[in-house]
Design a protein around this motif. Structure first.
Motif, short mmCIF file in Angstrom:
data_model
loop_
_atom_site.label_atom_id
_atom_site.label_comp_id
_atom_site.label_asym_id
_atom_site.label_seq_id
_atom_site.Cartn_x
_atom_site.Cartn_y
_atom_site.Cartn_z
N LEU A 25 46.88 42.78 22.45
CA LEU A 25 46.43 43.67 23.63
C LEU A 25 46.45 43.90 24.67
O LEU A 25 46.44 44.67 25.17
N ARG A 26 47.50 42.80 25.14
CA ARG A 26 47.50 42.23 27.00
C ARG A 26 46.59 42.54 27.78
O ARG A 26 46.66 42.67 28.56
N LEU A 27 45.16 41.71 27.01
CA LEU A 27 43.95 41.68 27.66
C LEU A 27 43.92 40.06 27.21
O LEU A 27 42.48 40.00 27.89
N GLU A 28 44.73 39.85 28.03
CA GLU A 28 44.00 38.17 27.47
C GLU A 28 43.42 37.85 28.75
O GLU A 28 42.03 37.20 29.40
N TRP A 29 43.99 38.61 30.14
CA TRP A 29 43.31 38.59 31.66
C TRP A 29 42.06 39.09 31.19
O TRP A 29 41.25 38.35 32.01
N LEU A 30 41.81 39.69 31.09
CA LEU A 30 40.24 40.22 30.10
C LEU A 30 39.46 39.53 29.93
O LEU A 30 37.87 38.69 29.80
N TYR A 31 39.72 38.75 28.74
CA TYR A 31 39.01 37.74 28.03
C TYR A 31 38.86 36.60 28.83
O TYR A 31 37.70 36.09 29.09
N ARG A 32 39.48 35.90 29.49
CA ARG A 32 39.63 34.69 30.85
C ARG A 32 38.64 35.44 31.34
O ARG A 32 37.83 34.47 32.10
N LEU A 33 38.04 36.47 32.07
CA LEU A 33 37.83 37.07 32.74
C LEU A 33 36.01 36.51 32.76
O LEU A 33 35.58 36.31 33.61
N LEU A 34 35.40 37.32 31.39
CA LEU A 34 35.14 37.85 30.57
C LEU A 34 34.00 36.62 30.71
O LEU A 34 33.20 36.10 30.63
N LYS A 35 34.63 35.23 29.85
CA LYS A 35 34.68 33.72 29.54
C LYS A 35 34.11 33.21 31.37
O LYS A 35 33.41 32.74 31.18
N ASP A 36 34.77 33.50 32.24
CA ASP A 36 35.11 32.94 33.31
C ASP A 36 34.76 33.88 34.66
O ASP A 36 35.52 34.35 34.86
N PRO A 37 33.66 34.30 34.93
CA PRO A 37 34.03 35.69 36.29
C PRO A 37 34.27 35.52 36.88
O PRO A 37 34.49 36.58 38.50
N ARG A 38 34.15 34.32 37.64
CA ARG A 38 35.05 34.04 39.29
C ARG A 38 36.30 34.36 39.01
O ARG A 38 36.32 33.66 40.59
N ARG A 39 36.52 34.51 37.44
CA ARG A 39 38.58 34.69 38.08
C ARG A 39 38.78 36.07 39.02
O ARG A 39 39.43 36.53 38.71
N ILE A 40 37.57 37.14 39.25
CA ILE A 40 37.52 37.84 39.56
C ILE A 40 38.49 37.93 40.87
O ILE A 40 39.46 38.81 40.76
N LYS A 41 38.09 37.80 41.76
CA LYS A 41 39.46 37.05 43.05
C LYS A 41 40.63 37.06 42.66
O LYS A 41 41.35 38.21 42.48
N ARG A 42 40.86 36.49 41.52
CA ARG A 42 42.36 36.83 40.78
C ARG A 42 42.56 37.42 39.98
O ARG A 42 43.69 38.12 40.73
N VAL A 43 41.26 38.36 39.85
CA VAL A 43 42.32 39.23 38.64
C VAL A 43 42.29 40.50 39.40
O VAL A 43 43.06 41.35 39.57
N LEU A 44 41.91 40.57 40.49
CA LEU A 44 41.83 41.38 41.35
C LEU A 44 43.49 42.04 42.47
O LEU A 44 43.39 42.74 42.56
N ASN A 45 44.07 40.84 41.56
CA ASN A 45 45.49 40.73 42.34
C ASN A 45 46.79 41.32 41.36
O ASN A 45 47.38 42.00 42.04
N LEU A 46 46.32 42.02 39.56
CA LEU A 46 46.38 42.98 39.28
C LEU A 46 46.87 44.09 39.60
O LEU A 46 48.22 44.34 39.79
N PRO A 47 45.27 44.77 40.29
CA PRO A 47 45.86 46.40 40.28
C PRO A 47 47.01 46.15 41.83
O PRO A 47 47.82 46.98 42.01
N LYS A 48 47.11 45.45 42.63
CA LYS A 48 47.40 44.97 43.82
C LYS A 48 48.77 44.61 43.52
O LYS A 48 49.95 45.72 43.59
N PHE A 49 49.34 44.11 41.89
CA PHE A 49 50.34 43.51 41.60
C PHE A 49 51.10 44.94 40.80
O PHE A 49 52.45 45.40 41.17
#
Ligand code: UDP
Length: 248
Positions: free
Chosen positions: A212-236
């Motif tokens: 479902l192309r949601l691996e990034w979301l799974y990793r975020l839910l497991k490790d909320p500290r990834r939020i800063k990194r995930v926020l690069n996705l909409p910028k990308f």
């Protein structure tokens, strides 16, 4: 270089990505080993692409590699924005597992460099048990850069053919660009946080999340500290939309 004779490249934010399947990537690596050459492999995900956008040094780390694989759903999506269907997702960890399966049959020698001492130690022990491959040496990824030459020599004396470097981007890929040739290996690949997964410290998203192309979301839910990194996705995504529109 892979694309001198084969396959096409997709350009995403000025970064040239090889549009290849897992089988083709593994075949390229097997050929490189058989021919006794040296190849540097980058597994390009959206975060690496975003960090390399408008950054000459990072972009040249990517564009100077011999093989750049499309790692992750963000890159697959980006390909579509440029009007190109990327054949298959070739992530660092999946490519590594594929090489373990080929390496088990061909008795390839692997060296693991990166992650914390106890993590890489556990990863190597699990890799040997699960995949029955020959790991000829390992070292943690927390060392002063001045030690790089002696580490490269240590890798050389191990006789390794495949070097897996898991120190995150750009540290891992810069290290490979600077010292990879000195190590005497045939193939060096940057594989991010993969040793954390092989050590059992981090769980991969179940296949359904990956599909479902949601691996990034799974990793975020497991490790909320990834939020800063995930926020690069909409910028990308914004940068890709703009760049793709300019190229039309
Ligand atoms: N790491 C390392 N040396 C460093 C910094 C990081 O070996 O100086 C390791 C870290 O322990 C982790 C990996 O590099 O195992 C990077 O993981 P990251 O989450 O950045 O990888 P990705 O998200 O790209 O898979």
């Amino acid at each position: 270089m892979l694309n001198e004779n084969k396959t096409d490249k997709v350009e995403i934010l000025g970064l040239k990505v090889d549009n290849i399947t897992m089988t083709e990537a593994a075949a390229f690596i097997e050929d490189t080993i058989a021919d006794g050459n040296f190849a540097r492999v980058v597994t390009l995900n959206a975060e690496i692409a975003y960090l390399s956008y408008d950054d000459k040094d990072k972009a040249s780390l990517v564009n100077g590699a011999d093989l750049v694989t499309p790692d992750g759903s963000g890159i697959m999506w980006a390909g579509e924005q440029y009007g190109c269907v990327i054949k298959e997702r070739v992530s660092g960890i999946d490519l590594t597992e594929k090489l373990f399966s080929v390496g088990q049959k061909k008795n390839y020698k692997f060296y693991c460099l990166g992650a914390k001492e106890e993590v890489v130690k556990a990863a190597v022990s699990n890799i040997e048990k699960k995949y029955n491959v020959n790991v000829v040496g390992w070292r943690n990824g927390y060392f002063p850069l001045e030690e790089s030459e002696s580490i490269a020599r240590e890798i050389k004396s191990s006789g390794a053919q495949i070097l897996l470097v898991a120190m995150g981007f750009p540290r891992q890929d810069k290290w490979i660009a600077d010292y990879g040739a000195l190590t005497g290996v045939n193939v060096a690949i940057g594989i991010g946080g993969s040793f954390d997964v092989f050590a059992g410290l981090v769980k991969r998203a179940p296949v359904i999340w990956q599909r479902l192309r949601l691996e990034w979301l799974y990793r975020l839910l497991k490790d909320p500290r990834r939020i800063k990194r995930v926020l690069n996705l909409p910028k990308f995504m914004r940068a890709v939309k703009k760049d793709a529109a300019q190229r039309r």
